[in-house]
Design a protein around this motif. Structure first.
Motif, PDB file in Angstrom:
ATOM      1  N   LEU A   1       6.708 -34.122   3.507  1.00  0.00           N
ATOM      2  CA  LEU A   1       7.932 -33.342   3.669  1.00  0.00           C
ATOM      3  C   LEU A   1       7.652 -31.843   3.552  1.00  0.00           C
ATOM      4  N   SER A   2       8.154 -31.087   4.500  1.00  0.00           N
ATOM      5  CA  SER A   2       7.928 -29.639   4.511  1.00  0.00           C
ATOM      6  C   SER A   2       9.240 -28.926   4.817  1.00  0.00           C
ATOM      7  N   PRO A   3       9.518 -27.787   4.183  1.00  0.00           N
ATOM      8  CA  PRO A   3      10.790 -27.076   4.389  1.00  0.00           C
ATOM      9  C   PRO A   3      10.922 -26.506   5.800  1.00  0.00           C
ATOM     10  N   VAL A   4      12.164 -26.315   6.222  1.00  0.00           N
ATOM     11  CA  VAL A   4      12.473 -25.629   7.471  1.00  0.00           C
ATOM     12  C   VAL A   4      13.317 -24.398   7.136  1.00  0.00           C
ATOM     13  N   ASP A   5      13.699 -23.669   8.160  1.00  0.00           N
ATOM     14  CA  ASP A   5      14.454 -22.424   7.969  1.00  0.00           C
ATOM     15  C   ASP A   5      15.829 -22.560   8.626  1.00  0.00           C
ATOM     16  N   PRO A   6      16.754 -23.313   8.012  1.00  0.00           N
ATOM     17  CA  PRO A   6      18.044 -23.588   8.662  1.00  0.00           C
ATOM     18  C   PRO A   6      18.919 -22.352   8.851  1.00  0.00           C
ATOM     19  N   LEU A   7      18.757 -21.345   7.984  1.00  0.00           N
ATOM     20  CA  LEU A   7      19.603 -20.153   8.044  1.00  0.00           C
ATOM     21  C   LEU A   7      18.931 -18.989   8.765  1.00  0.00           C
ATOM     22  N   GLN A   8      17.676 -19.212   9.219  1.00  0.00           N
ATOM     23  CA  GLN A   8      16.886 -18.136   9.835  1.00  0.00           C
ATOM     24  C   GLN A   8      16.929 -16.890   8.937  1.00  0.00           C
ATOM     25  N   PHE A   9      16.576 -17.131   7.685  1.00  0.00           N
ATOM     26  CA  PHE A   9      16.696 -16.113   6.641  1.00  0.00           C
ATOM     27  C   PHE A   9      15.596 -15.065   6.760  1.00  0.00           C
ATOM     28  N   TYR A  10      15.981 -13.821   6.522  1.00  0.00           N
ATOM     29  CA  TYR A  10      15.017 -12.718   6.566  1.00  0.00           C
ATOM     30  C   TYR A  10      15.310 -11.737   5.447  1.00  0.00           C
ATOM     31  N   ASP A  11      14.275 -11.434   4.618  1.00  0.00           N
ATOM     32  CA  ASP A  11      14.402 -10.323   3.674  1.00  0.00           C
ATOM     33  C   ASP A  11      13.324  -9.303   4.020  1.00  0.00           C
ATOM     34  N   LYS A  12      12.218  -9.270   3.281  1.00  0.00           N
ATOM     35  CA  LYS A  12      11.126  -8.391   3.672  1.00  0.00           C
ATOM     36  C   LYS A  12      10.295  -9.005   4.788  1.00  0.00           C
ATOM     37  N   LYS A  13      10.388 -10.340   4.903  1.00  0.00           N
ATOM     38  CA  LYS A  13       9.728 -11.051   6.002  1.00  0.00           C
ATOM     39  C   LYS A  13      10.515 -12.326   6.287  1.00  0.00           C
ATOM     40  N   ASN A  14      10.235 -12.973   7.401  1.00  0.00           N
ATOM     41  CA  ASN A  14      10.920 -14.205   7.744  1.00  0.00           C
ATOM     42  C   ASN A  14      10.601 -15.290   6.713  1.00  0.00           C
ATOM     43  N   TYR A  15      11.614 -16.080   6.380  1.00  0.00           N
ATOM     44  CA  TYR A  15      11.418 -17.196   5.450  1.00  0.00           C
ATOM     45  C   TYR A  15      10.356 -18.151   5.982  1.00  0.00           C
ATOM     46  N   LYS A  16      10.368 -18.386   7.291  1.00  0.00           N
ATOM     47  CA  LYS A  16       9.397 -19.287   7.906  1.00  0.00           C
ATOM     48  C   LYS A  16       7.971 -18.778   7.689  1.00  0.00           C
ATOM     49  N   ASP A  17       7.778 -17.484   7.865  1.00  0.00           N
ATOM     50  CA  ASP A  17       6.449 -16.888   7.655  1.00  0.00           C
ATOM     51  C   ASP A  17       6.057 -16.947   6.184  1.00  0.00           C
ATOM     52  N   ARG A  18       7.025 -16.722   5.313  1.00  0.00           N
ATOM     53  CA  ARG A  18       6.754 -16.774   3.873  1.00  0.00           C
ATOM     54  C   ARG A  18       6.320 -18.180   3.460  1.00  0.00           C
ATOM     55  N   LEU A  19       6.978 -19.187   4.036  1.00  0.00           N
ATOM     56  CA  LEU A  19       6.619 -20.576   3.736  1.00  0.00           C
ATOM     57  C   LEU A  19       5.187 -20.882   4.162  1.00  0.00           C
ATOM     58  N   LEU A  20       4.852 -20.512   5.392  1.00  0.00           N
ATOM     59  CA  LEU A  20       3.508 -20.787   5.918  1.00  0.00           C
ATOM     60  C   LEU A  20       2.436 -20.096   5.081  1.00  0.00           C
ATOM     61  N   GLU A  21       2.715 -18.873   4.693  1.00  0.00           N
ATOM     62  CA  GLU A  21       1.770 -18.106   3.879  1.00  0.00           C
ATOM     63  C   GLU A  21       1.570 -18.766   2.519  1.00  0.00           C
ATOM     64  N   THR A  22       2.664 -19.199   1.901  1.00  0.00           N
ATOM     65  CA  THR A  22       2.582 -19.822   0.582  1.00  0.00           C
ATOM     66  C   THR A  22       1.906 -21.187   0.653  1.00  0.00           C
ATOM     67  N   GLN A  23       2.200 -21.943   1.700  1.00  0.00           N
ATOM     68  CA  GLN A  23       1.553 -23.247   1.879  1.00  0.00           C
ATOM     69  C   GLN A  23       0.047 -23.099   2.028  1.00  0.00           C
TER      70      GLN A  23
END
Length: 294
Positions: A86-108
């Motif tokens: 199981l891996s998270p997705v970005d349902p809200l297309q959230f963005y702060d300093k970077k995209n949530y999707k990119d933050r997830l990939l980086e952390t993974q």
């Protein structure tokens, strides 16, 4: 511009443009030496792991990777991982300093984990358990949809197999990048626990480590039949500064520590990290949990 201003600007520019070193391996192995977050003592990583990440100089409890916690608790070769895909997705297309999707990939990539918790079945000195271990290094151990789903599935599996549930909590709370979808996990997990504990009379023990805060504290972290905590762990809902500003008064120095919660009846037992496995063994024996060795 003065000479001092010129040197100051050069220093700031260097700090902004210098590329930070990124460790290629799992964060538990960043090098041969680490420093204590409390006293600054330099510790050989092998020695630190042998002491379960407790500083040999000041006895400060450093944050512990989930794989190390699992290895310290469960019997060798007994760990069976659940829902590891199981891996998270970005349902809200959230963005702060970077995209949530990119933050997830980086952390993974950095941690080697799919999300902020590992769940599975194992034995602990022969006692069969369902175990979930949160990992603070993955986005502050925040509880998103996948964390909530994995905990819920773990509890449901434990209920079907009549196993006790252990959850080691280390979290900053609900994951803001998933909004209401993260907050609804509080109710979902609590509902699964209600069936596990009340309808099936099965044991649930949360183990609170530092920090355990926010929505995790407001839900499954405080719903145990027995609530254990590590010494001097930070446990609370809102931050100390927020509470002081709201109440307009100074809080006690030990406020939101596990010792403070124990004195006020919110925690049942404080167990040093090195004795946790033995303490759980005695609790399981008291509750007559089934043991493969007997």
């Amino acid at each position: 511009m003065s000479l001092f201003d010129w040197f100051d600007n050069r220093r700031k520019l260097k700090l902004l443009t210098t590329q930070k070193y990124r460790y290629p391996k799992f964060y538990g192995n960043k090098g041969l030496w680490v420093s204590c977050d409390n006293c600054g003592n330099i510790i050989y990583i092998k020695q630190l792991k042998q002491k379960q990440r407790i500083c040999p100089k000041c006895n400060f409890y450093l944050k512990m990777p989930s794989m190390e916690r699992i290895a310290c608790l469960v019997d060798k070769s007994s760990w069976i991982s659940l829902d590891n895909h199981l891996s998270p997705v970005d349902p809200l297309q959230f963005y702060d300093k970077k995209n949530y999707k990119d933050r997830l990939l980086e952390t993974q990539k950095r941690t080697g984990l799919k999300d902020a918790i590992q769940t599975g079945l194992a034995t602990l000195n022969g006692y069969e358990i369902a175990l979930g271990v949160m990992d603070f290094e993955f986005m502050g151990g925040s509880m998103g949809s996948v964390v909530g789903e994995k905990i819920t599935r773990l509890i449901e599996t434990a209920t079907n197999l009549s196993l006790p549930v252990l959850l080691i909590c280390a979290s900053g709370g609900a994951r803001m990048q998933e909004g209401i979808l993260s907050l609804m996990q509080m109710a979902k997990i609590s509902s699964a626990l209600q069936k596990h504990q009340l309808e099936h009379s099965l044991l649930y023990i949360p183990i609170l480590t530092s920090p355990t805060t926010g929505g995790v504290t407001a839900s499954f972290a405080m719903l145990g039949d027995l609530i254990l905590a590590e010494p001097k762990a930070l446990i609370g809902f809102a931050g100390r500064r927020v509470i002081e500003q709201t109440l307009n008064e100074k809080l006690p120095k030990d406020f939101q520590t596990s010792e403070y919660l124990l004195n006020h009846g919110l925690v049942d037992l404080i167990v040093p990290r090195l004795y946790l496995k033995q303490a759980l063994t005695e609790i399981f024996a008291l509750y007559k949990i089934k043991n493969k060795n007997h």
